[in-house]
Scaffold this motif. Structure first.
Motif, mmCIF file in Angstrom:
data_model
loop_
_atom_site.group_PDB
_atom_site.id
_atom_site.type_symbol
_atom_site.label_atom_id
_atom_site.label_comp_id
_atom_site.label_asym_id
_atom_site.label_seq_id
_atom_site.Cartn_x
_atom_site.Cartn_y
_atom_site.Cartn_z
ATOM 1 N N UNK A 161 -29.663 -17.407 20.207
ATOM 2 C CA UNK A 161 -30.381 -16.417 21.089
ATOM 3 C C UNK A 161 -29.971 -16.434 22.324
ATOM 4 N N UNK A 162 -29.845 -17.814 22.986
ATOM 5 C CA UNK A 162 -29.685 -18.449 24.166
ATOM 6 C C UNK A 162 -28.334 -17.889 24.594
ATOM 7 N N UNK A 163 -27.230 -18.129 23.753
ATOM 8 C CA UNK A 163 -25.694 -17.913 24.118
ATOM 9 C C UNK A 163 -25.539 -16.480 23.760
ATOM 10 N N UNK A 164 -26.566 -15.564 23.485
ATOM 11 C CA UNK A 164 -26.118 -14.220 23.293
ATOM 12 C C UNK A 164 -26.494 -13.465 24.480
ATOM 13 N N UNK A 168 -27.047 -17.052 29.569
ATOM 14 C CA UNK A 168 -27.511 -18.384 28.857
ATOM 15 C C UNK A 168 -26.290 -19.350 29.143
ATOM 16 N N UNK A 169 -24.948 -18.949 28.988
ATOM 17 C CA UNK A 169 -23.772 -19.845 29.373
ATOM 18 C C UNK A 169 -24.002 -20.260 31.053
ATOM 19 N N UNK A 170 -24.356 -19.349 31.728
ATOM 20 C CA UNK A 170 -24.378 -19.631 33.258
ATOM 21 C C UNK A 170 -25.396 -20.968 33.448
ATOM 22 N N UNK A 171 -26.527 -20.696 32.701
ATOM 23 C CA UNK A 171 -27.785 -21.597 32.860
ATOM 24 C C UNK A 171 -27.507 -23.099 32.658
ATOM 25 N N UNK A 172 -26.419 -23.117 31.789
ATOM 26 C CA UNK A 172 -26.128 -24.428 31.218
ATOM 27 C C UNK A 172 -25.576 -25.229 32.693
ATOM 28 N N UNK A 173 -24.973 -24.306 33.513
ATOM 29 C CA UNK A 173 -24.280 -24.955 34.783
ATOM 30 C C UNK A 173 -25.226 -26.019 35.509
ATOM 31 N N UNK A 208 -19.438 -28.023 24.470
ATOM 32 C CA UNK A 208 -18.381 -27.194 23.794
ATOM 33 C C UNK A 208 -18.848 -27.057 22.468
ATOM 34 N N UNK A 209 -19.348 -28.326 21.854
ATOM 35 C CA UNK A 209 -19.878 -28.456 20.678
ATOM 36 C C UNK A 209 -21.035 -27.372 20.283
ATOM 37 N N UNK A 210 -21.849 -27.217 21.142
ATOM 38 C CA UNK A 210 -23.156 -26.609 20.763
ATOM 39 C C UNK A 210 -22.532 -25.076 20.891
ATOM 40 N N UNK A 211 -21.821 -24.862 21.694
ATOM 41 C CA UNK A 211 -21.393 -23.258 21.823
ATOM 42 C C UNK A 211 -20.863 -22.724 20.328
ATOM 43 N N UNK A 212 -19.812 -23.605 19.853
ATOM 44 C CA UNK A 212 -19.198 -23.259 18.582
ATOM 45 C C UNK A 212 -20.337 -23.170 17.444
ATOM 46 N N UNK A 213 -21.082 -24.444 17.729
ATOM 47 C CA UNK A 213 -22.140 -24.502 16.724
ATOM 48 C C UNK A 213 -23.066 -23.316 16.829
ATOM 49 N N UNK A 214 -23.459 -22.738 17.838
ATOM 50 C CA UNK A 214 -24.325 -21.621 17.760
ATOM 51 C C UNK A 214 -23.919 -20.366 16.994
ATOM 52 N N UNK A 215 -22.504 -20.262 16.644
ATOM 53 C CA UNK A 215 -22.004 -19.098 15.875
ATOM 54 C C UNK A 215 -21.468 -18.176 16.628
ATOM 55 N N UNK A 216 -21.276 -16.937 16.387
ATOM 56 C CA UNK A 216 -20.411 -15.853 17.095
ATOM 57 C C UNK A 216 -21.096 -15.449 18.430
ATOM 58 N N UNK A 217 -22.350 -15.548 18.417
ATOM 59 C CA UNK A 217 -22.942 -15.038 19.886
ATOM 60 C C UNK A 217 -22.409 -15.514 21.007
ATOM 61 N N UNK A 218 -21.990 -16.681 21.041
ATOM 62 C CA UNK A 218 -21.243 -17.306 22.422
ATOM 63 C C UNK A 218 -19.818 -16.550 22.544
ATOM 64 N N UNK A 220 -19.161 -13.571 21.528
ATOM 65 C CA UNK A 220 -19.344 -12.262 21.928
ATOM 66 C C UNK A 220 -19.802 -12.014 23.283
ATOM 67 N N UNK A 221 -20.626 -13.022 23.681
ATOM 68 C CA UNK A 221 -21.001 -13.140 25.197
ATOM 69 C C UNK A 221 -19.930 -13.065 26.057
ATOM 70 N N UNK A 222 -18.913 -14.201 25.676
ATOM 71 C CA UNK A 222 -17.892 -14.616 26.752
ATOM 72 C C UNK A 222 -16.911 -13.359 26.884
ATOM 73 N N UNK A 223 -16.830 -12.698 25.706
ATOM 74 C CA UNK A 223 -15.876 -11.651 25.523
ATOM 75 C C UNK A 223 -16.333 -10.435 26.349
ATOM 76 N N UNK A 224 -17.460 -10.225 26.066
ATOM 77 C CA UNK A 224 -18.182 -9.045 26.733
ATOM 78 C C UNK A 224 -18.446 -8.871 28.377
#
Length: 366
Positions: A161-164, A168-173, A208-218, A220-224
């Motif tokens: 949900x976080x990476x969706x 979310x990705x920006x917050x890890x910065x 990097x591990x967590x982003x792939x572990x999280x599933x497709x949502x990451x 979909x987010x970076x694509x969109x």
């Protein structure tokens, strides 16, 4: 764990290593090249450094992210013992061999070029990256296997949900900002054999591990939202370039770096996530080429820099020389000489050759 192959990750690894070669060649034509152990041209191309100042804040973090993602996929069919053996063969062995036998070669060329008394001293050189990656594997493997065993738990659902969310990705910065504030690197892009490089790489590898572990949502987010990330990165780069003469405070550069990385992941997801024969070849070649490229570059510099030709032609000639010789060494030596393959990160072929020999013997008896 998912079995979906991410061809865009393979492409991005290849592209990042290609950019690394160009980056190192560009250093040869900068006034300060000798201060970091590069053979230096007597004529400079300081204009080359303008695009490099954009690349150098995200190319190495990208490789760390991709390495963490690669570990996730390596864990799909291996237990922790098998994975540790595989990473030892693929990372620690080439690193150890490179420290004693590869990085010393370009220093010999440097000494010959500048008429310095020859001296042998093993050192990590550009292979520091491999040492870091192996250390991260040892540090994070227990946690990663714990997460693997709990893939249906609340943490993964919350992470998904976080990476969706585009934020979310920006917050890890914020973790990277904290690293920059606490470590206070003299230069953000000074990664090699520094605590800044170690901790920044650890964060990128972990996420990097967590982003792939999280599933497709990451993905979909970076694509969109890829153009949002690239736009933010461009704005921050403009501020860094025009306001801070390319060296902004670390906390700003950390955010810019991640924005570039997420934008690049989005572009890769859009345009590169498909198989090809070229990718199959390049993805195998990238690792050994990374290992050997420095002594090839130094050899090209020694041969080409003394020539009386325009400086830009020297840059083009060294680039061509490095690319062609790296290809020839990989294709006709490293790829084909069985005992060299594992020393340069290529898969061991002993079992395959043994089976081929057994088949030949069987056919000869029939």
């Amino acid at each position: 764990m998912t079995t979906e192959r991410r061809h865009d990750i393979d492409w991005l690894r290849v592209i990042a290593i290609g950019l690394l070669l160009i980056y190192h060649i560009a250093i040869t034509f900068q006034p300060w090249a000798m201060f970091i152990g590069f053979i230096r041209s007597d004529e400079f191309l300081e204009g080359l450094w303008k695009p490099m100042t954009m690349l150098n804040v995200w190319r190495i973090p990208l490789l760390f992210y991709v390495s963490g993602m690669g570990l996730y996929f390596a864990m799909r069919k291996r237990n922790w013992k098998q994975l540790l053996v595989e990473r030892t063969k693929r990372i620690l062995l080439p690193f150890a061999f490179g420290v004693v036998a590869i990085t010393t070669l370009h220093m010999f060329i440097f000494q010959i070029y500048y008429d310095i008394p020859l001296g042998y001293f093993p050192h990590a050189g550009h292979l520091w990256f491999l040492g870091n990656i192996f250390a991260y594997v040892l540090l994070l493997l227990p946690l990663f296997f714990y997460l693997k065993k709990n893939e249906n738990g609340r943490f993964k659902k919350g992470l998904s949900a976080f990476t969706g969310n585009p934020g979310g990705p920006l917050l890890i910065s914020l973790f990277f900002v904290l690293e920059a504030v606490m470590v206070k690197p003299q230069l953000f892009a000074m990664y090699a054999e520094t605590w800044h490089g170690f901790f920044l790489g650890l964060l990128a590898f972990f996420f990097g591990f967590l982003f792939v572990y999280s599933g497709k949502t990451f993905w979909q987010t970076v694509l969109r939202w890829r153009w949002l990330y690239i736009g933010l990165a461009a704005i921050l780069y403009s501020v860094r370039y025009f306001v801070f003469a390319t060296e902004a405070p670390g906390y700003l550069t950390a955010i810019e770096s991640n924005c570039w990385v997420f934008g690049v992941f989005g572009l890769g997801c859009k345009y590169l996530n498909r198989p090809s024969k070229i990718l199959s070849y390049l993805s195998q070649a990238a690792y050994p080429v990374y290992i050997i490229h420095m002594f090839v570059l130094y050899a090209g510099s020694m041969l080409i820099l003394p020539l009386e030709i325009p400086v830009f032609l020297k840059f083009m000639a060294i680039t061509a020389f490095t690319g062609i010789v790296c290809y020839l060494v990989y294709e006709f030596v490293l790829r084909r000489v069985v005992f060299l393959r594992p020393l340069f990160g290529l898969k061991w072929t002993f079992n395959r050759l043994k089976r081929q020999a057994t088949n030949i013997v069987s056919e000869s008896k029939t």
